[in-house]
Every structure is written in C-alpha cells, then in structure tokens.
Motif scaffolding. Structure first.
Motif, PDB file in Angstrom:
ATOM      1  N   ASP A  17       0.816  -1.179   0.068  1.00  0.00           N
ATOM      2  CA  ASP A  17       0.018  -0.060  -0.111  1.00  0.00           C
ATOM      3  C   ASP A  17       0.824   1.316  -0.129  1.00  0.00           C
ATOM      4  OD1 ASP A  17      -2.225  -1.733   0.173  1.00  0.00           O
ATOM      5  OD2 ASP A  17      -2.260  -1.630   2.471  1.00  0.00           O
ATOM      6  N   LEU A  18       2.072   1.212  -0.106  1.00  0.00           N
ATOM      7  CA  LEU A  18       2.996   2.247   0.024  1.00  0.00           C
ATOM      8  C   LEU A  18       3.761   2.450  -1.353  1.00  0.00           C
ATOM      9  CD1 LEU A  18       3.866   4.732   1.682  1.00  0.00           C
ATOM     10  CD2 LEU A  18       5.351   3.400   2.850  1.00  0.00           C
ATOM     11  N   ALA A  19       3.859   3.666  -1.833  1.00  0.00           N
ATOM     12  CA  ALA A  19       4.681   3.761  -3.194  1.00  0.00           C
ATOM     13  C   ALA A  19       6.146   4.337  -2.655  1.00  0.00           C
ATOM     14  CB  ALA A  19       3.978   4.571  -4.020  1.00  0.00           C
ATOM     15  N   PHE A  20       6.951   3.919  -3.332  1.00  0.00           N
ATOM     16  CA  PHE A  20       8.384   4.551  -3.266  1.00  0.00           C
ATOM     17  C   PHE A  20       8.818   5.174  -4.556  1.00  0.00           C
ATOM     18  CE2 PHE A  20       8.211   1.853   0.484  1.00  0.00           C
ATOM     19  CZ  PHE A  20       9.080   2.465   1.483  1.00  0.00           C
ATOM     20  N   HIS A  21       9.557   6.260  -4.461  1.00  0.00           N
ATOM     21  CA  HIS A  21       9.908   7.024  -5.676  1.00  0.00           C
ATOM     22  C   HIS A  21      11.479   7.283  -5.536  1.00  0.00           C
ATOM     23  CE1 HIS A  21       5.738   7.947  -6.114  1.00  0.00           C
ATOM     24  NE2 HIS A  21       5.666   8.485  -5.011  1.00  0.00           N
ATOM     25  N   ARG A  22      12.023   7.117  -7.093  1.00  0.00           N
ATOM     26  CA  ARG A  22      13.242   7.432  -7.147  1.00  0.00           C
ATOM     27  C   ARG A  22      13.743   8.682  -7.041  1.00  0.00           C
ATOM     28  NH1 ARG A  22      16.339   3.473 -10.240  1.00  0.00           N
ATOM     29  NH2 ARG A  22      15.056   1.448 -10.487  1.00  0.00           N
ATOM     30  N   PHE A  23      14.765   9.215  -6.869  1.00  0.00           N
ATOM     31  CA  PHE A  23      15.467  10.341  -6.723  1.00  0.00           C
ATOM     32  C   PHE A  23      15.319  10.998  -8.294  1.00  0.00           C
ATOM     33  CE2 PHE A  23      16.268   9.699  -2.514  1.00  0.00           C
ATOM     34  CZ  PHE A  23      16.490  10.878  -1.958  1.00  0.00           C
ATOM     35  N   PRO A  24      15.117  12.113  -8.694  1.00  0.00           N
ATOM     36  CA  PRO A  24      15.276  12.536  -9.959  1.00  0.00           C
ATOM     37  C   PRO A  24      16.484  13.018 -10.419  1.00  0.00           C
ATOM     38  CG  PRO A  24      14.638  14.349  -8.592  1.00  0.00           C
ATOM     39  CD  PRO A  24      14.674  13.133  -7.599  1.00  0.00           C
ATOM     40  N   SER A  25      17.545  11.910 -10.684  1.00  0.00           N
ATOM     41  CA  SER A  25      18.866  11.968 -10.846  1.00  0.00           C
ATOM     42  C   SER A  25      19.079  12.755 -12.450  1.00  0.00           C
ATOM     43  CB  SER A  25      19.452  10.517 -10.859  1.00  0.00           C
ATOM     44  OG  SER A  25      18.765   9.756 -11.692  1.00  0.00           O
ATOM     45  N   HIS A  26      18.109  12.639 -13.193  1.00  0.00           N
ATOM     46  CA  HIS A  26      18.312  13.540 -14.422  1.00  0.00           C
ATOM     47  C   HIS A  26      18.367  14.922 -14.304  1.00  0.00           C
ATOM     48  CE1 HIS A  26      13.923  12.766 -13.817  1.00  0.00           C
ATOM     49  NE2 HIS A  26      13.890  13.962 -14.521  1.00  0.00           N
ATOM     50  N   ASP A  27      17.570  15.404 -13.139  1.00  0.00           N
ATOM     51  CA  ASP A  27      17.628  16.950 -12.820  1.00  0.00           C
ATOM     52  C   ASP A  27      18.593  17.267 -11.414  1.00  0.00           C
ATOM     53  OD1 ASP A  27      16.980  19.295 -12.223  1.00  0.00           O
ATOM     54  OD2 ASP A  27      14.712  18.956 -12.209  1.00  0.00           O
ATOM     55  N   LYS A  28      19.692  17.410 -11.883  1.00  0.00           N
ATOM     56  CA  LYS A  28      20.595  17.722 -10.707  1.00  0.00           C
ATOM     57  C   LYS A  28      20.174  18.877  -9.645  1.00  0.00           C
ATOM     58  CE  LYS A  28      23.729  14.878 -12.557  1.00  0.00           C
ATOM     59  NZ  LYS A  28      23.629  13.537 -12.019  1.00  0.00           N
ATOM     60  N   ARG A  30      17.101  19.546  -8.889  1.00  0.00           N
ATOM     61  CA  ARG A  30      15.750  18.975  -8.085  1.00  0.00           C
ATOM     62  C   ARG A  30      16.319  17.794  -7.127  1.00  0.00           C
ATOM     63  NH1 ARG A  30      11.401  16.230 -11.382  1.00  0.00           N
ATOM     64  NH2 ARG A  30      10.879  14.879  -9.895  1.00  0.00           N
ATOM     65  N   CYS A  31      17.203  16.925  -7.741  1.00  0.00           N
ATOM     66  CA  CYS A  31      18.010  15.961  -7.027  1.00  0.00           C
ATOM     67  C   CYS A  31      18.338  16.451  -5.634  1.00  0.00           C
ATOM     68  CB  CYS A  31      19.006  15.042  -7.854  1.00  0.00           C
ATOM     69  SG  CYS A  31      19.365  13.702  -6.991  1.00  0.00           S
ATOM     70  N   LYS A  32      19.298  17.666  -5.977  1.00  0.00           N
ATOM     71  CA  LYS A  32      19.877  17.878  -4.675  1.00  0.00           C
ATOM     72  C   LYS A  32      18.875  18.527  -3.720  1.00  0.00           C
ATOM     73  CE  LYS A  32      23.527  19.376  -2.494  1.00  0.00           C
ATOM     74  NZ  LYS A  32      24.456  18.209  -1.801  1.00  0.00           N
ATOM     75  N   LYS A  33      17.658  19.195  -3.949  1.00  0.00           N
ATOM     76  CA  LYS A  33      16.624  19.525  -3.211  1.00  0.00           C
ATOM     77  C   LYS A  33      16.170  18.331  -2.348  1.00  0.00           C
ATOM     78  CE  LYS A  33      15.259  23.804  -5.890  1.00  0.00           C
ATOM     79  NZ  LYS A  33      14.114  24.237  -6.393  1.00  0.00           N
ATOM     80  N   TRP A  34      15.979  17.166  -3.098  1.00  0.00           N
ATOM     81  CA  TRP A  34      15.483  16.041  -2.608  1.00  0.00           C
ATOM     82  C   TRP A  34      16.576  15.520  -1.394  1.00  0.00           C
ATOM     83  CZ3 TRP A  34      12.219  11.606  -5.163  1.00  0.00           C
ATOM     84  CH2 TRP A  34      11.210  12.096  -5.670  1.00  0.00           C
ATOM     85  N   GLU A  35      17.813  15.687  -1.756  1.00  0.00           N
ATOM     86  CA  GLU A  35      18.707  15.217  -0.859  1.00  0.00           C
ATOM     87  C   GLU A  35      18.909  15.992   0.495  1.00  0.00           C
ATOM     88  OE1 GLU A  35      22.790  14.013  -1.779  1.00  0.00           O
ATOM     89  OE2 GLU A  35      22.189  14.644  -4.024  1.00  0.00           O
ATOM     90  N   VAL A  36      18.600  17.412   0.327  1.00  0.00           N
ATOM     91  CA  VAL A  36      18.529  18.423   1.431  1.00  0.00           C
ATOM     92  C   VAL A  36      17.338  18.050   2.377  1.00  0.00           C
ATOM     93  CG1 VAL A  36      18.235  20.780   2.033  1.00  0.00           C
ATOM     94  CG2 VAL A  36      20.026  20.107   0.343  1.00  0.00           C
ATOM     95  N   LYS A  37      16.316  17.736   1.670  1.00  0.00           N
ATOM     96  CA  LYS A  37      14.947  17.655   2.461  1.00  0.00           C
ATOM     97  C   LYS A  37      15.107  16.206   3.135  1.00  0.00           C
ATOM     98  CE  LYS A  37      12.227  20.636   0.996  1.00  0.00           C
ATOM     99  NZ  LYS A  37      11.107  21.568   1.902  1.00  0.00           N
ATOM    100  N   CYS A  38      15.977  15.300   2.854  1.00  0.00           N
ATOM    101  CA  CYS A  38      15.950  14.021   3.512  1.00  0.00           C
ATOM    102  C   CYS A  38      16.776  14.091   4.964  1.00  0.00           C
ATOM    103  CB  CYS A  38      16.897  13.052   2.655  1.00  0.00           C
ATOM    104  SG  CYS A  38      16.034  12.432   1.254  1.00  0.00           S
ATOM    105  N   LYS A  39      17.454  15.077   4.955  1.00  0.00           N
ATOM    106  CA  LYS A  39      18.294  15.522   6.177  1.00  0.00           C
ATOM    107  C   LYS A  39      18.973  14.344   6.722  1.00  0.00           C
ATOM    108  CE  LYS A  39      14.672  18.643   7.634  1.00  0.00           C
ATOM    109  NZ  LYS A  39      13.805  19.024   8.397  1.00  0.00           N
ATOM    110  N   ARG A  40      19.812  13.819   5.798  1.00  0.00           N
ATOM    111  CA  ARG A  40      20.836  12.523   6.411  1.00  0.00           C
ATOM    112  C   ARG A  40      21.947  12.952   6.648  1.00  0.00           C
ATOM    113  NH1 ARG A  40      19.139   7.574   3.929  1.00  0.00           N
ATOM    114  NH2 ARG A  40      21.141   6.849   4.770  1.00  0.00           N
ATOM    115  N   LEU A  41      22.664  12.712   7.932  1.00  0.00           N
ATOM    116  CA  LEU A  41      23.950  12.924   8.299  1.00  0.00           C
ATOM    117  C   LEU A  41      25.047  12.254   7.402  1.00  0.00           C
ATOM    118  CD1 LEU A  41      23.299  12.819  12.152  1.00  0.00           C
ATOM    119  CD2 LEU A  41      23.649  14.691  10.383  1.00  0.00           C
ATOM    120  N   ASP A  42      24.636  11.021   6.947  1.00  0.00           N
ATOM    121  CA  ASP A  42      25.673  10.080   6.112  1.00  0.00           C
ATOM    122  C   ASP A  42      25.525  10.406   4.543  1.00  0.00           C
ATOM    123  OD1 ASP A  42      23.334   9.244   6.156  1.00  0.00           O
ATOM    124  OD2 ASP A  42      23.903   6.847   5.859  1.00  0.00           O
TER     125      ASP A  42
END
Length: 130
Positions: A17-28, A30-42
C-alpha cells in the motif's frame, strides 16, 4: 527488492500500500533539493535511494487517466516539479537508531584521531596505559 525510505526520521519500508519514488537523478538541481529534504547525516546514494509516498502531497501527483478510463488500479506518478514536503516530527531530544549509529561512528572517529595525535605528540601510546 525491499526499500527503506531515505528520509532520516522515516521508518517506512515497502509494502503493497505504499509507493516509493526514485530520486530525480536526471535533474541535478531537483535531486539536490530532495537530498537536502532527507536531512541525512551520512552520504546518500541517490542511484539506489527511494523516498516513500508519505512525504508527498496529493498535489505532487499527476492523474493516471489511462488507468482511470480502463478501470485499472491507479498508479502514483509524481509531477516533474515534485519535491518531498511532508515530514514527521519526533519528540525533542529523541533520535532514530540511524542517527544514534551515525553519531556514535563520528564520536569513535574523533576519539581515535585524538588518541593518534596524543601518541604522535608524546610518544606514549594511551592504548597501552593501564
């Protein structure tokens, strides 16, 4: 393949019941915005990482007209401009297991660097002191 959401505080795993989406690697950008939103330390490998649908609003999705007309199950397809915008807040002072492991790893690295510097400066190996 089992997926785990890349967002730091999220513990969602893939299921029917839960969809997972790939990072938009073709759009650098937007991909960086996704990375920032993930708030990962690693370091995050965007080629393999996924973000679960819980982090997107209904407005982030395009209508699946083809499946609507055919009466088939609807697919969740993100709009080209979609960026994760919904995040779960935890209680202040608590951390996820992932964050705890990351902090411990960083602490061990700092302690080892201090011990190595002490050994170089004094010639005494603090590991052998008892």
């Amino acid at each position: 393949m089992p997926y785990v959401c890349a967002v730091a505080e999220c513990r969602n795993r893939n299921g029917p019941d839960l969809a997972f989406h790939r990072f938009p690697s073709h759009d650098k950008v937007r991909c960086k915005k996704w990375e920032v939103k993930c708030k990962r330390l690693d370091k995050l490998n965007v080629a393999n990482a996924r973000v679960c649908a819980a982090h997107f609003t209904d407005e982030d999705y395009e209508r699946d007209l083809q499946n609507e007309l055919l009466g088939l199950p609807l697919r969740k397809k993100l709009k080209p401009t979609a960026i994760p915008s919904i995040f779960m807040e935890r209680f202040p002072g608590t951390s996820s297991k992932r964050e705890t492991r990351q902090k411990n790893r960083i602490s061990r690295k700092l302690v080892n660097e201090i011990l190595e510097n002490t050994t170089l400066e004094t010639g005494i190996n603090p590991h052998k002191l008892s």
